[in-house]
Design a protein around this motif. Sequence first.
Motif, mmCIF file in Angstrom:
data_model
loop_
_atom_site.group_PDB
_atom_site.id
_atom_site.type_symbol
_atom_site.label_atom_id
_atom_site.label_comp_id
_atom_site.label_asym_id
_atom_site.label_seq_id
_atom_site.Cartn_x
_atom_site.Cartn_y
_atom_site.Cartn_z
ATOM 1 N N SER A 136 0.834 -1.196 0.000
ATOM 2 C CA SER A 136 0.000 0.000 0.000
ATOM 3 C C SER A 136 0.871 1.248 0.000
ATOM 4 O O SER A 136 1.893 1.295 0.671
ATOM 5 C CB SER A 136 -0.884 0.030 1.237
ATOM 6 O OG SER A 136 -1.761 -1.055 1.228
ATOM 7 N N HIS A 184 -5.904 -0.482 13.248
ATOM 8 C CA HIS A 184 -6.603 -1.131 12.141
ATOM 9 C C HIS A 184 -7.983 -1.598 12.594
ATOM 10 O O HIS A 184 -8.263 -1.689 13.801
ATOM 11 C CB HIS A 184 -5.786 -2.315 11.600
ATOM 12 C CG HIS A 184 -5.674 -3.431 12.583
ATOM 13 N ND1 HIS A 184 -4.703 -3.467 13.558
ATOM 14 C CD2 HIS A 184 -6.427 -4.548 12.775
ATOM 15 C CE1 HIS A 184 -4.856 -4.556 14.290
ATOM 16 N NE2 HIS A 184 -5.894 -5.227 13.836
ATOM 17 N N ARG A 221 -14.476 -7.231 -0.355
ATOM 18 C CA ARG A 221 -14.992 -5.953 -0.852
ATOM 19 C C ARG A 221 -16.241 -6.134 -1.694
ATOM 20 O O ARG A 221 -17.164 -5.327 -1.631
ATOM 21 C CB ARG A 221 -13.910 -5.226 -1.660
ATOM 22 C CG ARG A 221 -14.416 -3.942 -2.303
ATOM 23 C CD ARG A 221 -13.315 -3.088 -2.918
ATOM 24 N NE ARG A 221 -13.932 -2.063 -3.789
ATOM 25 C CZ ARG A 221 -13.286 -1.088 -4.375
ATOM 26 N NH1 ARG A 221 -12.000 -0.950 -4.215
ATOM 27 N NH2 ARG A 221 -13.916 -0.216 -5.135
ATOM 28 N N THR A 261 -10.358 6.200 7.705
ATOM 29 C CA THR A 261 -9.548 5.031 7.354
ATOM 30 C C THR A 261 -8.844 5.283 6.023
ATOM 31 O O THR A 261 -9.130 6.256 5.309
ATOM 32 C CB THR A 261 -10.424 3.775 7.235
ATOM 33 O OG1 THR A 261 -11.367 3.969 6.184
ATOM 34 C CG2 THR A 261 -11.146 3.465 8.537
ATOM 35 N N TRP A 262 -7.927 4.390 5.702
ATOM 36 C CA TRP A 262 -7.254 4.427 4.411
ATOM 37 C C TRP A 262 -7.728 3.215 3.632
ATOM 38 O O TRP A 262 -7.500 2.069 4.046
ATOM 39 C CB TRP A 262 -5.733 4.384 4.607
ATOM 40 C CG TRP A 262 -4.962 4.538 3.333
ATOM 41 C CD1 TRP A 262 -4.214 3.573 2.714
ATOM 42 C CD2 TRP A 262 -4.839 5.715 2.535
ATOM 43 N NE1 TRP A 262 -3.634 4.093 1.578
ATOM 44 C CE2 TRP A 262 -4.006 5.401 1.435
ATOM 45 C CE3 TRP A 262 -5.366 7.006 2.624
ATOM 46 C CZ2 TRP A 262 -3.682 6.331 0.443
ATOM 47 C CZ3 TRP A 262 -5.042 7.932 1.639
ATOM 48 C CH2 TRP A 262 -4.212 7.595 0.570
ATOM 49 N N LEU A 263 -8.441 3.472 2.537
ATOM 50 C CA LEU A 263 -9.053 2.377 1.778
ATOM 51 C C LEU A 263 -7.974 1.765 0.890
ATOM 52 O O LEU A 263 -7.811 2.102 -0.277
ATOM 53 C CB LEU A 263 -10.235 2.911 0.969
ATOM 54 C CG LEU A 263 -11.303 3.606 1.843
ATOM 55 C CD1 LEU A 263 -12.372 4.258 0.980
ATOM 56 C CD2 LEU A 263 -11.923 2.631 2.830
ATOM 57 N N ASP A 264 -7.203 0.857 1.495
ATOM 58 C CA ASP A 264 -5.959 0.409 0.867
ATOM 59 C C ASP A 264 -6.182 -0.505 -0.325
ATOM 60 O O ASP A 264 -5.225 -0.856 -1.008
ATOM 61 C CB ASP A 264 -5.029 -0.241 1.906
ATOM 62 C CG ASP A 264 -5.697 -1.377 2.659
ATOM 63 O OD1 ASP A 264 -6.937 -1.523 2.574
ATOM 64 O OD2 ASP A 264 -4.974 -2.124 3.334
ATOM 65 N N ARG A 265 -7.428 -0.872 -0.585
ATOM 66 C CA ARG A 265 -7.690 -1.679 -1.776
ATOM 67 C C ARG A 265 -8.285 -0.847 -2.915
ATOM 68 O O ARG A 265 -8.737 -1.371 -3.925
ATOM 69 C CB ARG A 265 -8.599 -2.852 -1.412
ATOM 70 C CG ARG A 265 -7.783 -4.004 -0.777
ATOM 71 C CD ARG A 265 -8.541 -4.850 0.229
ATOM 72 N NE ARG A 265 -8.499 -4.289 1.572
ATOM 73 C CZ ARG A 265 -8.796 -4.964 2.680
ATOM 74 N NH1 ARG A 265 -9.146 -6.231 2.609
ATOM 75 N NH2 ARG A 265 -8.738 -4.367 3.864
ATOM 76 N N GLY A 290 -11.400 6.882 3.792
ATOM 77 C CA GLY A 290 -12.737 6.448 4.152
ATOM 78 C C GLY A 290 -13.233 7.254 5.338
ATOM 79 O O GLY A 290 -12.477 7.488 6.285
ATOM 80 N N ALA A 341 -16.309 -0.824 7.025
ATOM 81 C CA ALA A 341 -14.915 -1.000 6.591
ATOM 82 C C ALA A 341 -14.501 -2.470 6.684
ATOM 83 O O ALA A 341 -14.957 -3.202 7.565
ATOM 84 C CB ALA A 341 -13.999 -0.135 7.443
ATOM 85 N N THR A 368 -8.474 -2.893 7.580
ATOM 86 C CA THR A 368 -8.368 -1.535 7.034
ATOM 87 C C THR A 368 -7.584 -0.642 7.994
ATOM 88 O O THR A 368 -7.893 -0.586 9.185
ATOM 89 C CB THR A 368 -9.777 -0.941 6.813
ATOM 90 O OG1 THR A 368 -10.470 -1.755 5.859
ATOM 91 C CG2 THR A 368 -9.711 0.487 6.300
#
Lengths: 134, 134
Positions: A2, B11, B19, B58-62, B96, B117, B121
């Motif tokens: 990431s 996390h 997802r 959050t960081w939507l890492d996908r 997010g 989430a 995440t």
Amino acid sequence: MSDYRMRPVGHVESPLTDRSTAPRQPDEGAPDAWLVFEDRFAPALQGLAPGQDMLLFTWLDRADRDTLAVHPRGDADRPLAGVFATRAPDRPNPIGLHDVHILAVAGTRVHVRNLEALDGTPILDLKPVLTRDR
Amino acid sequence: MSDYRMRPVGHVESPLTDRSTAPRQPDEGAPDAWLVFEDRFAPALQGLAPGQDMLLFTWLDRADRDTLAVHPRGDADRPLAGVFATRAPDRPNPIGLHDVHILAVAGTRVHVRNLEALDGTPILDLKPVLTRDR
């Protein structure tokens, strides 16, 4: 895997230049301001229009990222609180969240009402206020 | 000068792992989940308590960061919209934003209601829903 690096998509253009005198909340005298997006993000702005209420995400680039507790609103008489229990700008990831109302859209420039972000603040994201059909 | 790299502070621990089947909004069947913070951020959690309404970042890492326009809610029948006019997870800075209600606090673990989430995440920030005295 990431990539956690933010890529600013534009910046705030505002008469506010001094953190010490800036309003802490938009209803405390924040001026209207322009969101100036980089030209390459024009496709991402499609659908924005005057009258819409949005959430603006900025990067508070003058914040101290090592602060974990603060006196709320800088008032030493108030007990220390963890930064996650406050809206203090100093925090590990100083993401600014601002409610904005779109006044005008001119190309990649978006005019908004009552924004407490400082001039030059990097813009990270813009999202609509949630309604059922979005 | 400015460091634009996010430092995850914890996390999400959730039964949601896929997802494609995850709810898009919390009122579409999102389960309760735990926010698991790293121990060193314990001071930043001081003041959090059950019953509080918070904003979780959050960081939507996908997410795909090169997407600039989408069909809202993945519906090809809906016209393309700029990602800044939608809540699509694919966007240049996939932050997010989630409304969460605190059910319990246990050390550096915070239990929250209805979080959409995915498990794992990264958490970037937590702020109180704004009230006049914060």
